[in-house]
Motif scaffolding. Structure first.
Motif, PDB file in Angstrom:
ATOM      1  N   ASN A 286      56.829  40.904  44.835  1.00 25.91           N
ATOM      2  CA  ASN A 286      55.817  41.996  45.400  1.00 25.91           C
ATOM      3  C   ASN A 286      54.706  42.176  44.664  1.00 25.91           C
ATOM      4  O   ASN A 286      53.830  42.940  44.850  1.00 25.91           O
ATOM      5  CB  ASN A 286      56.645  43.283  45.636  1.00 25.91           C
ATOM      6  N   VAL A 287      54.647  41.551  43.322  1.00 25.59           N
ATOM      7  CA  VAL A 287      53.337  41.524  42.637  1.00 25.59           C
ATOM      8  C   VAL A 287      52.985  40.185  42.606  1.00 25.59           C
ATOM      9  O   VAL A 287      53.658  39.163  41.769  1.00 25.59           O
ATOM     10  CB  VAL A 287      53.886  42.237  41.097  1.00 25.59           C
ATOM     11  N   VAL A 288      51.690  39.824  42.666  1.00 22.75           N
ATOM     12  CA  VAL A 288      51.029  38.577  42.533  1.00 22.75           C
ATOM     13  C   VAL A 288      49.871  38.602  41.656  1.00 22.75           C
ATOM     14  O   VAL A 288      48.874  39.540  42.151  1.00 22.75           O
ATOM     15  CB  VAL A 288      50.698  38.101  44.072  1.00 22.75           C
ATOM     16  N   PHE A 289      49.407  37.509  40.777  1.00 25.41           N
ATOM     17  CA  PHE A 289      48.439  37.663  40.017  1.00 25.41           C
ATOM     18  C   PHE A 289      47.734  36.338  40.465  1.00 25.41           C
ATOM     19  O   PHE A 289      48.323  35.318  40.532  1.00 25.41           O
ATOM     20  CB  PHE A 289      48.950  37.346  38.588  1.00 25.41           C
ATOM     21  N   ILE A 290      46.251  36.664  40.431  1.00 22.49           N
ATOM     22  CA  ILE A 290      45.447  35.680  40.778  1.00 22.49           C
ATOM     23  C   ILE A 290      44.570  35.463  39.931  1.00 22.49           C
ATOM     24  O   ILE A 290      43.929  36.457  39.720  1.00 22.49           O
ATOM     25  CB  ILE A 290      44.782  35.740  42.482  1.00 22.49           C
ATOM     26  N   VAL A 291      44.578  34.331  39.196  1.00 23.55           N
ATOM     27  CA  VAL A 291      43.686  33.982  38.033  1.00 23.55           C
ATOM     28  C   VAL A 291      42.602  33.099  37.935  1.00 23.55           C
ATOM     29  O   VAL A 291      43.083  31.995  38.469  1.00 23.55           O
ATOM     30  CB  VAL A 291      44.804  33.642  36.791  1.00 23.55           C
TER      31      VAL A 291
ATOM     32  N   ILE B 177      42.709  38.929  37.964  1.00 22.36           N
ATOM     33  CA  ILE B 177      42.294  38.395  36.654  1.00 22.36           C
ATOM     34  C   ILE B 177      41.051  37.542  36.666  1.00 22.36           C
ATOM     35  O   ILE B 177      41.186  36.378  36.905  1.00 22.36           O
ATOM     36  CB  ILE B 177      43.362  37.905  35.719  1.00 22.36           C
ATOM     37  N   GLY B 178      39.775  38.116  36.367  1.00 20.36           N
ATOM     38  CA  GLY B 178      38.625  37.309  36.480  1.00 20.36           C
ATOM     39  C   GLY B 178      37.452  38.270  36.503  1.00 20.36           C
ATOM     40  O   GLY B 178      37.580  39.450  36.573  1.00 20.36           O
ATOM     41  N   GLY B 179      36.382  37.736  37.069  1.00 23.50           N
ATOM     42  CA  GLY B 179      35.327  38.520  37.082  1.00 23.50           C
ATOM     43  C   GLY B 179      34.885  39.166  38.506  1.00 23.50           C
ATOM     44  O   GLY B 179      35.802  38.881  39.524  1.00 23.50           O
ATOM     45  N   ASP B 180      33.607  39.632  38.807  1.00 26.24           N
ATOM     46  CA  ASP B 180      33.267  40.239  40.077  1.00 26.24           C
ATOM     47  C   ASP B 180      33.470  39.053  41.295  1.00 26.24           C
ATOM     48  O   ASP B 180      33.902  39.680  42.324  1.00 26.24           O
ATOM     49  CB  ASP B 180      31.909  40.738  39.921  1.00 26.24           C
ATOM     50  N   GLY B 181      33.164  37.965  41.012  1.00 28.90           N
ATOM     51  CA  GLY B 181      33.359  36.943  41.996  1.00 28.90           C
ATOM     52  C   GLY B 181      34.944  36.908  42.485  1.00 28.90           C
ATOM     53  O   GLY B 181      35.223  36.596  43.569  1.00 28.90           O
TER      54      GLY B 181
END
Length: 319
Positions: free
Chosen positions: A3-8, A63-67
């Motif tokens: 239920n927790v997903v990180f997109i890096v 986990i990243g910038g505004d884009g």
């Protein structure tokens, strides 16, 4: 799937996101799923698929910038069971200047145990004849869009980034466009009138105050008021444009007569020239001569995870 997903986005912030993720994941002691983006738009596809195939409450952390944040939110608008959290790791990070972000692993850990604090926020739409473009922060046409487009398509930027001098590319193209940019005209259609603007440097429509890495271009913008704000800069000498840019970081530019601002639920404009456009700092389109474009706002379209800050009362909790 957890239920927790990180997109890096490992390339965000010239590799800063990759380093942050490496540091944080060593300390995470709860189940999660992680993905690394491989191409532009990949975060949107990942986030949408996660929302589709997980019907329980879901926390997606960018986990990243505004884009990267833009892509993820674009993929999960109107999915009520999804909350979007952010660990800012880009270069400009305008999102983190307005919105709540995770600043410590402890905040994230506490939220993952009981993530019921969130805020429903608006999402902007730029509609062209070909397609619709969503935006979290801002969208517009003109000088700023041309600078960003030129930098992102420059062979210099790649090598300057390797040397840690990526910002020099922006300065170089800022000066170049200041000399060569052709100002344009457009008509703003209101319920009562049509307002023609000539000699325009740029127009930007905002859902929150900041753009361009900390410039407070639209001080009155709120991301949850179901309204958007348009800022127009026109009939301005080149030397004065540079001076006004200096005041934008403090939100003082609105006092100049060459700066006009409007607030509404939507804006309809007719562009009279071919001009570069952007959404959240990325190229959107080249406008057509005498074609109409629309900016609108979708109310309460996505859910922002609101980490609890110790000692601070959260007055914006939604359940």
């Amino acid at each position: 799937m957890s239920n927790v997903v990180f997109i890096v986005n490992e390339h965000a912030g010239r590799g800063r996101a990759k380093k942050i993720w490496a540091s944080w994941k060593e300390k995470i002691d709860f189940p999660y799923t992680s993905y690394v983006t491989e191409y532009r738009g990949h975060a949107t596809n990942i986030a949408r698929d996660c929302a589709l195939y997980n019907e329980e409450d879901l926390l997606i952390v960018a986990i990243g910038g505004d884009g990267t944040v833009h892509e993820i939110i674009s993929g999960v608008t109107h999915y009520n069971h999804v909350r979007v959290g952010v660990i800012s790791a880009g270069s400009g990070n305008d999102f983190g200047r307005t919105f709540s972000v995770f600043k410590t692993v402890e905040q994230l850990r506490n939220y993952a145990k009981n993530y019921n604090t969130y805020e429903k926020l608006d999402f902007g739409i730029l509609s062209t004849k070909e397609k619709d473009f969503g935006f979290v922060n801002n969208a517009g046409f003109g000088f700023d869009a041309k600078v960003v487009y030129s930098v992102n398509n420059s062979s210099w930027k790649k090598w300057l980034n390797v040397l840690g001098l990526g910002k020099i590319a922006y300065i170089l193209y800022l000066v170049k466009e200041l000399i060569t940019f052709t100002r344009f005209s457009f008509t703003l259609h209101t319920e009562k009138d049509e307002l023609k603007f000539d000699d325009v440097w740029f127009l930007v429509v905002c859902n929150q105050p900041y753009f361009g890495g900390g410039m407070k271009i639209s001080p009155s913008s709120q991301p949850n008021d179901q309204l958007i704000e348009m800022t127009i800069v026109n009939k301005l000498a080149k030397w004065k444009l540079l001076f006004i840019f200096g005041t934008v970081f403090f939100g003082k530019h609105t006092k100049f007569k060459e700066v006009k601002q409007f607030q509404a639920k939507n804006f309809k404009i007719t562009m009279h020239d071919q001009v570069f456009g952007h959404v959240d700092g990325e190229f959107s389109c080249l406008t057509d001569h005498n074609h109409r474009y629309t900016f609108s706002v979708q109310s309460k379209a996505w859910n922002l995870a609101k980490p609890i800050v110790k000692g601070v009362k959260n007055n914006e909790v939604k359940t």
